[in-house]
Write an enzyme that holds these catalytic residues in place. Structure first.
Site, PDB file in Angstrom:
ATOM      1  N   ARG A  86       0.838  -1.201   0.000  1.00 20.65           N
ATOM      2  CA  ARG A  86       0.000   0.000   0.000  1.00 20.65           C
ATOM      3  C   ARG A  86       0.860   1.233   0.000  1.00 20.65           C
ATOM      4  O   ARG A  86       1.831   1.332   0.747  1.00 20.65           O
ATOM      5  CB  ARG A  86      -0.918  -0.001   1.232  1.00 20.65           C
ATOM      6  CG  ARG A  86      -1.828  -1.216   1.242  1.00 20.65           C
ATOM      7  CD  ARG A  86      -2.881  -1.161   2.308  1.00 20.65           C
ATOM      8  NE  ARG A  86      -3.673  -2.399   2.258  1.00 20.65           N
ATOM      9  CZ  ARG A  86      -4.622  -2.714   3.129  1.00 20.65           C
ATOM     10  NH1 ARG A  86      -4.922  -1.872   4.120  1.00 20.65           N
ATOM     11  NH2 ARG A  86      -5.290  -3.847   3.012  1.00 20.65           N
ATOM     12  N   ARG A 145       2.287   0.817  10.313  1.00 22.28           N
ATOM     13  CA  ARG A 145       1.820   1.216   8.980  1.00 22.28           C
ATOM     14  C   ARG A 145       2.995   1.154   8.000  1.00 22.28           C
ATOM     15  O   ARG A 145       3.801   2.068   7.918  1.00 22.28           O
ATOM     16  CB  ARG A 145       1.247   2.637   9.049  1.00 22.28           C
ATOM     17  CG  ARG A 145       0.467   3.066   7.818  1.00 22.28           C
ATOM     18  CD  ARG A 145      -0.204   4.412   8.038  1.00 22.28           C
ATOM     19  NE  ARG A 145      -1.139   4.379   9.154  1.00 22.28           N
ATOM     20  CZ  ARG A 145      -2.411   3.968   9.059  1.00 22.28           C
ATOM     21  NH1 ARG A 145      -2.896   3.592   7.909  1.00 22.28           N
ATOM     22  NH2 ARG A 145      -3.173   3.954  10.134  1.00 22.28           N
ATOM     23  N   GLU A 178      -6.381  -1.329  15.309  1.00 20.45           N
ATOM     24  CA  GLU A 178      -7.018  -2.216  14.326  1.00 20.45           C
ATOM     25  C   GLU A 178      -6.083  -3.347  13.893  1.00 20.45           C
ATOM     26  O   GLU A 178      -4.928  -3.116  13.546  1.00 20.45           O
ATOM     27  CB  GLU A 178      -7.423  -1.398  13.092  1.00 20.45           C
ATOM     28  CG  GLU A 178      -8.060  -2.247  12.015  1.00 20.45           C
ATOM     29  CD  GLU A 178      -8.264  -1.483  10.706  1.00 20.45           C
ATOM     30  OE1 GLU A 178      -8.265  -0.239  10.735  1.00 20.45           O
ATOM     31  OE2 GLU A 178      -8.400  -2.138   9.666  1.00 20.45           O
ATOM     32  N   SER A 196     -10.360  -6.220   9.787  1.00 20.36           N
ATOM     33  CA  SER A 196     -11.519  -5.488   9.307  1.00 20.36           C
ATOM     34  C   SER A 196     -12.380  -6.486   8.556  1.00 20.36           C
ATOM     35  O   SER A 196     -11.914  -7.093   7.595  1.00 20.36           O
ATOM     36  CB  SER A 196     -11.043  -4.355   8.395  1.00 20.36           C
ATOM     37  OG  SER A 196     -12.083  -3.455   8.145  1.00 20.36           O
ATOM     38  N   ARG A 233       0.825  -6.828  12.265  1.00 27.30           N
ATOM     39  CA  ARG A 233       0.305  -6.212  13.485  1.00 27.30           C
ATOM     40  C   ARG A 233       0.112  -7.258  14.582  1.00 27.30           C
ATOM     41  O   ARG A 233       0.233  -6.942  15.766  1.00 27.30           O
ATOM     42  CB  ARG A 233      -1.007  -5.471  13.191  1.00 27.30           C
ATOM     43  CG  ARG A 233      -0.752  -4.192  12.412  1.00 27.30           C
ATOM     44  CD  ARG A 233      -1.991  -3.336  12.263  1.00 27.30           C
ATOM     45  NE  ARG A 233      -1.708  -2.122  11.501  1.00 27.30           N
ATOM     46  CZ  ARG A 233      -2.611  -1.201  11.196  1.00 27.30           C
ATOM     47  NH1 ARG A 233      -3.870  -1.354  11.583  1.00 27.30           N
ATOM     48  NH2 ARG A 233      -2.270  -0.137  10.506  1.00 27.30           N
TER      49      ARG A 233
END
Length: 424
Positions: free
Chosen positions: A262, A277, A349, A352, A391
RNA sequence: GGAGAGUUGGCUGAGUGGUCGAAAGCGCACGCCUGGAAAGUGUGUGUACGGCAACGUACCGAGGGUUCGAAUCCCUCACUCUCCGCCA
């Protein structure tokens, strides 16, 4: 993509639905375009009909050996007129297509109002927060102290937001991935798949990343236009693109590990410390393709499957229902799982889980043949992280640290670590 | 990378520039036959858009072109297969 029929039959419903999302939709602009489409399409089809019948007449006259010149004269101008109409129609349709593919999914009625993540609703919590009688370190300090994490090396090799994992920590990430794949495939009924990490533009359009979110993607090549996947959701969901699935084969359940790439455009300054991130991270994705009537239950099940991983790892987490403003473009309803990170003293998070209903299926033309109607109908698609491995690695590091900065291996991962109990 | 052959409905597979949305077979659905089933037999069987409907329009890998008319002719591209080369 929303159903065009819904726009034609109940525009007010669409307007209200989009308003809940705070999406700026201009109904006048749409209606005007749609009216033009209808007029030009009708005209085009009339001209086509005329051409077809004239051509047929010419063919028949020729077969009888009659003089066809008068007939030819009659259609002399038809070609140009038709061409102009067809061109105009395809322009209008292209414009409509851009408009339609930029419109987000309608939200489920159970999705709460709200504008951003602060308005998300906590559904439940699981696990006791760990208590430490020493000063807690975050994963960066834990990792760099023993040269298990090397951010500078990642920056040298590539650039910012890349990291190198060393030794037993790299192995621990691999163990997490294996554990997740094994759990979902043998306990939760998912079929393991391995897919391409480069995908074409059609696949990205199918799941909704294109045309609107090109800036979030890394483009790997021009001609052919290939992109690095931002999530395994893209290749895995595209398994059913342009497919009519047999009713007896539903639900389809896939689990897939992949790296994710990403660009994190627009995330400058957010989560710059550590590996929260990154431009590249590992994730295990679970995907379900179901009959429309089953998708609500499937969403609950799929979320529970992701939760199961956290529970087996004994990582405290909470389940959030995303509010209208925080729910993703293609989703009608999303649960986020947030894991407790002692180093940040916060929930973050880690998964999702979304129900897209028929939004992706319409773009994908992913269908099943409904035995009751005998007709192909759109399936519903769902997916969730089960879990984001990078994560999860952070969460294990921070929750399983001891006073000496060592990292204990969670019980369920021991078989994957060759007997190693502690990383020191 | 080089050479050749292909791409037609759920599947196999025919196809002439005009009456082809497309033969035939398989599969599937419904009926007949049967105590039941198989076999046999009859009928039906793509998708999308517009229309209350009749019906109209589009689609034979994708996109262009030629033509009054293209699954059929021409061009470009994608993909598949075979052989050669190279390679994990």
């Amino acid at each position: 993509m929303l159903d065009v029929q819904l726009f034609r039959n109940d525009l007010d419903f669409v307007i209200a639905g989009l308003k809940k999302r705070n999406f700026a939709f201009n109904p006048e602009n749409y209606s005007e375009l749609e009216a033009r489409r209808k007029a030009v399409q009708t005209k085009t089809q009339e001209l086509q009909s005329e051409r077809n019948s004239s051509s047929k007449a010419i063919g028949q006259a020729k077969a009888k050996g009659e003089d066809v010149q008068p007939l030819l004269d009659k259609v002399a101008n038809l070609g140009d007129e038709l061409k102009a109409a067809e061109t105009e129609l395809s322009e209008i349709q292209a414009e409509l297509d851009v408009l339609m593919s930029g419109i987000p999914n309608l939200l489920d009625v159970s999705v709460p109002e709200g504008k951003d993540e602060d308005d998300n609703v906590e559904i439940s919590r699981w696990g006791d927060l760990p208590k430490f009688d020493f000063e807690v370190k975050d994963h960066v300090d834990l990792g760099t102290a023993r040269n298990l994490l090397d951010f500078e090396l990642g920056a040298k090799i590539t650039g910012s937001r890349f990291v190198v994992l060393n030794g037993q920590l790299a192995r621990l990430q691999r163990a997490l991935i294996q554990f997740m794949l094994d759990t979902h495939s043998s306990e939760n009924g998912y079929q393991e798949t391995y897919v391409p990490y480069l995908v074409n533009a059609d696949s990205l359009r199918g799941t909704g990343q294109l045309p609107k979110f090109a800036a979030d993607l890394f483009k790997a090549s021009e001609n052919p236009d290939y992109y690095l996947i931002p999530t395994a959701e893209v290749p895995v969901t595209n398994i059913v693109r342009d497919v009519i699935v047999d009713a007896k084969d539903l639900p389809l359940k896939f689990v897939c590990h992949s790296p994710c790439f990403r660009s994190e455009a627009g995330a400058y300054g957010r989560d710059v410390r550590g590996m929260i991130r990154q431009h590249q991270f590992e994730k295990v994705e679970i995907v379900q393709i179901v009959k429309p009537e089953d998708s609500v239950q499937a969403h609950e099940d799929l979320t529970a499957h992701a939760e199961m991983i956290l529970q087996k790892l004994n990582l405290p987490y909470r389940k959030m229902l995303l509010c209208a403003g925080d729910t993703g473009f293609s989703s009608s309803k999303t649960y986020d799982l947030e894991v407790w990170l002692p180093g940040q003293n916060a929930y973050r998070e880690i998964s999702s889980c979304s129900n897209f209903r028929d939004f992706q299926a319409r773009r994908l033309q992913a269908r099943w043949r409904n035995p009751e109607t005998g007709k192909p109908e759109l399936v519903h698609t769902l997916n969730g992280s089960g879990l984001a491995a990078g994560r999860t690695l952070i969460a294990v590091m921070e929750n399983y640290q001891d006073a000496d900065g060592r990292i204990h291996i969670p019980e369920v991962l021991l078989p994957y670590m060759g007997g190693l109990k502690v990383i020191e």
